[in-house]
Design a protein around this motif. Structure first.
Motif, PDB file in Angstrom:
ATOM      1  N   ASP A 493      82.897  53.797  38.316  1.00 49.38           N
ATOM      2  CA  ASP A 493      82.378  52.879  37.005  1.00 49.38           C
ATOM      3  C   ASP A 493      82.870  51.416  37.156  1.00 49.38           C
ATOM      4  O   ASP A 493      83.767  51.277  38.013  1.00 49.38           O
ATOM      5  N   THR A 498      73.955  49.762  42.420  1.00 54.50           N
ATOM      6  CA  THR A 498      72.340  50.079  42.115  1.00 54.50           C
ATOM      7  C   THR A 498      71.837  51.210  42.768  1.00 54.50           C
ATOM      8  O   THR A 498      72.466  51.846  43.549  1.00 54.50           O
ATOM      9  N   SER A 517      79.453  54.994  35.131  1.00 56.68           N
ATOM     10  CA  SER A 517      79.202  54.439  33.985  1.00 56.68           C
ATOM     11  C   SER A 517      79.524  52.597  34.252  1.00 56.68           C
ATOM     12  O   SER A 517      80.089  52.413  35.291  1.00 56.68           O
ATOM     13  N   ASN A 519      77.261  50.655  35.528  1.00 53.27           N
ATOM     14  CA  ASN A 519      76.956  50.010  36.777  1.00 53.27           C
ATOM     15  C   ASN A 519      75.312  49.556  36.611  1.00 53.27           C
ATOM     16  O   ASN A 519      74.906  49.175  35.509  1.00 53.27           O
ATOM     17  N   ARG A 520      74.570  49.356  37.685  1.00 49.36           N
ATOM     18  CA  ARG A 520      73.100  49.161  37.487  1.00 49.36           C
ATOM     19  C   ARG A 520      72.228  50.184  38.176  1.00 49.36           C
ATOM     20  O   ARG A 520      71.204  49.889  38.782  1.00 49.36           O
ATOM     21  N   PHE A 521      72.808  51.579  37.960  1.00 51.46           N
ATOM     22  CA  PHE A 521      71.995  52.715  38.518  1.00 51.46           C
ATOM     23  C   PHE A 521      70.495  52.601  37.924  1.00 51.46           C
ATOM     24  O   PHE A 521      70.658  52.457  36.755  1.00 51.46           O
ATOM     25  N   THR A 522      69.796  53.279  38.640  1.00 52.93           N
ATOM     26  CA  THR A 522      68.207  53.310  38.242  1.00 52.93           C
ATOM     27  C   THR A 522      67.851  54.787  38.508  1.00 52.93           C
ATOM     28  O   THR A 522      68.587  55.484  39.121  1.00 52.93           O
ATOM     29  N   ASN A 543      73.855  52.153  32.210  1.00 54.34           N
ATOM     30  CA  ASN A 543      73.073  51.892  33.406  1.00 54.34           C
ATOM     31  C   ASN A 543      71.616  51.862  32.924  1.00 54.34           C
ATOM     32  O   ASN A 543      71.115  51.615  31.877  1.00 54.34           O
ATOM     33  N   SER A 544      70.610  51.998  33.807  1.00 54.09           N
ATOM     34  CA  SER A 544      69.269  51.970  33.597  1.00 54.09           C
ATOM     35  C   SER A 544      68.511  52.977  34.136  1.00 54.09           C
ATOM     36  O   SER A 544      67.518  53.313  34.629  1.00 54.09           O
ATOM     37  N   ASN A 567      71.254  53.961  28.082  1.00 52.31           N
ATOM     38  CA  ASN A 567      70.423  53.872  29.109  1.00 52.31           C
ATOM     39  C   ASN A 567      68.849  53.768  28.641  1.00 52.31           C
ATOM     40  O   ASN A 567      68.642  53.249  27.446  1.00 52.31           O
TER      41      ASN A 567
END
Length: 592
Positions: A493, A498, A517, A519-522, A543-544, A567
């Motif tokens: 976290d 990404t 949690s 972060n910039r994960f997609t 995140n995304s 999200n």
């Protein structure tokens, strides 16, 4: 001469035959008692070798001396019977010297059936880890075992009763273990010692809620005393002339006062545990000439570490001064503790640079705990010279600068636990940490680390716990982490990571906690997460992630915390998630 010779021969033959008959008779009696005991058991498949017309000395768990049963050892055998049967059949064996029924599912009160008696040769009785119950005063029934010296009733359900106020325990024991029962009387120790303790060498009362006084000053032969994890609070115990005492554990009580004065005569102590009490002031003078293990943690000691403690270096193996209010510097004299394996001063107020020159001379050091202090400065490169170190905890200090690249450079290192969290460390995570091939837990959170997660960490085949949260890491989660099939905890976290969740993590079937949690994960939340049967915590908030919530998450029967907050998810919440009936703590707010 011939008639005399014939007479002597006849007499000798008669005596031999008589002895054979006597032994045979005793052997038959032993066999009858053993078979009667087996017949009293609810499950006749237990003790399969105990059968009629067989020598009882061949029965499993039975040892004989001169063809007579002298010892029985049936530990970890589910006998599922009560003490009455044990007393009626086993303790009645005339030549029984030792009976061990540890973890044998024995229940009931300690009492003898009418007319039964105990072997006069019995010296040792071990009934630990069973479910014996009733008042402690029933122990007096064992007075019918006149030579009993060792009694172990630990980990049962014995309780105190009012009868201990008037009647003392009339047993002349050398060893008594009543640890982990339900004893709570305030006068229990005086009751135990009421009949005198001239022969007592070992007394263990650990893990009860006993209160009142402890006075063992008349127990001149006492070598081992453990009253830890109780509720004693009456100042300090009285030990008197305790020259025989070698092991003393009074931890996890509410003792206070001048413990140093009370144990000043205990010159042969090799184990001393005063942890988790209410002792305060400066660390008192303690008898250290033979000390191997000293634990003073969890008190209110203050001031500097007294220099005299370094005089124990010749024998000291473990030293724990953690969770006090100690301050100053680590005395340089500890450098002579060449046998010391564990040194813990965590949760104090020590300052200054890490005194690596002291620890380098501790050639046996396996555990070093300096957490929650005010140590500062860079981590020394020479940490790598502590080759026997298994646990290194430098967390929650003021260390700064990079993690030394050389930390794991020696391939013979034994490091299993590395805690550097909550400092001011900067730079990148060294790829060379993978050389610490024995690592089980790696915690670098709450720092200012940058760069990417090294792909080389995927070679840590024993790693269970990886925590890198609250740093400034970027890039994707390396696919190589999927090689760590032992991984149980993955906490990343509050970074700048990404990309999608790597599909390879589905190989990490022992994962219980995944927290990604902030972060910039997609990408989509992968359906294979539902195959992680041990997964208890899944945090993917802030995140995304997009798409629907996979209904397969409902297959995570261990899930207690699911957070998908903030999200770009759409669709409906899968009804299967609500079938877990309170197992799951859900936060589904679909923030935009």
């Amino acid at each position: 001469m011939r008639p005399l010779f014939v007479f002597l021969t006849f007499t000798l033959t008669f005596l031999i035959c008589f002895e054979v008959l006597v032994v045979s008779s005793l052997n038959n009696k032993d066999s009858q008692l053993l078979l009667s005991f087996k017949a009293s058991l609810p499950d006749q498949s237990v003790l399969q070798s105990w059968v009629p017309k067989q020598d009882p000395c061949s029965f499993n768990g039975v040892t004989c001396h001169d063809s007579k049963v002298s010892s029985i050892e049936l530990s970890d055998t589910s006998l599922s019977t009560d003490f009455h049967s044990v007393a009626a059949f086993l303790l009645a064996l005339e030549n029984l010297e030792s009976l061990t029924l540890l973890k044998a599912n024995i229940s009931g009160n300690i009492s003898f059936p009418y007319g039964s008696k105990c072997s006069s040769l019995l010296t040792s009785l071990d009934l630990s880890q069973n479910t014996l119950s009733g008042p402690l005063s029933t122990l007096s029934a064992l007075g019918s075992c006149p030579n009993l010296k060792s009694l172990n009733l630990s980990t049962n359900k014995l309780e105190s009763s009012g009868e201990e106020q008037t009647m003392g325990l009339q047993l002349s024991l050398e060893v008594l273990d009543l640890s982990f029962n339900k004893l709570s009387a305030g006068n229990l120790v005086p009751w135990i010692l009421h009949g005198g303790c001239n022969d007592l060498k070992h007394l263990a009362l650990k893990g009860n809620v006993i209160t009142g006084d402890i006075n063992v000053s008349n127990c001149k032969k006492l070598k081992f005393l453990d009253v830890s994890w109780n509720n004693f609070s009456m100042g300090t115990p009285s030990f008197g002339d305790c020259l025989s005492l070698e092991h003393l554990d009074v931890s996890a009580n509410k003792f206070s006062g001048d413990i140093g004065r009370e144990i000043s005569s205990c010159l042969n102590l090799n184990f001393l545990n005063l942890s988790s009490n209410q002792f305060s002031g400066r660390i008192p003078g303690l008898p250290i000439s033979k000390l191997e293990r000293l634990y003073l943690a969890g008190n209110k000691f203050q001031g500097q570490i007294p220099l005299y403690l370094t005089e124990a270096c010749a024998t000291l193996v473990e030293l724990d001064l953690s969770s006090n209010n100690l301050s100053g510097m680590i005395p340089s004299g500890f450098a002579s503790c060449s046998s010391l394996e564990s040194f813990d001063v965590s949760t104090n107020n020590f300052t200054g640079k890490l005194p690596i020159e002291i620890f380098q001379n501790m050639r046996s050091l396996k555990k070093l705990g300096l957490a929650f202090n005010h140590f500062s400065g860079p981590l020394p490169m020479s940490l790598s010279s502590l080759l026997k170190l298994e646990v290194l905890d430098l967390s929650s200090n003021n260390f700064s600068g990079p993690i030394p690249v050389s930390l794991c450079e020696n391939p013979t290192n034994r490091l299993q636990v590395l805690y550097l969290q909550n400092n001011y460390l900067t730079g990148s995570i060294p790829a060379s940490l993978s050389n610490c091939s024995q690592l089980v837990s790696l915690h670098l959170s709450f720092n200012y680390l940058e760069g990417t997660i090294p792909t080389s960490l995927g070679s840590l085949s024993k790693l269970k716990d990886l925590r890198l949260w609250l740093n400034q890491l970027h890039g994707e989660i390396p696919q190589e982490l999927s090689n760590i099939q032992t991984l149980e905890t993955l906490i990343l976290d509050f970074n700048e990571l990404t990309g999608p969740i790597p599909s390879g993590l589905s190989n990490c079937t022992k994962l219980t906690w995944i927290s990604l949690s902030n972060n910039r994960f997609t990408g989509e939340i992968p359906a294979w997460l539902g195959k992680l049967s041990s997964l208890a915590i899944l945090k993917l908030s802030n995140n995304s992630f997009y798409g629907r919530i996979p209904p397969e998450l409902g297959d995570c029967q261990s899930l207690i915390w699911l957070d998908l907050n903030t999200n770009q998810l759409n669709g409906t919440i899968p009804p299967v998630l609500f079938k877990q009936s309170g197992k799951i703590v859900v936060n589904f707010i679909a923030g935009k």
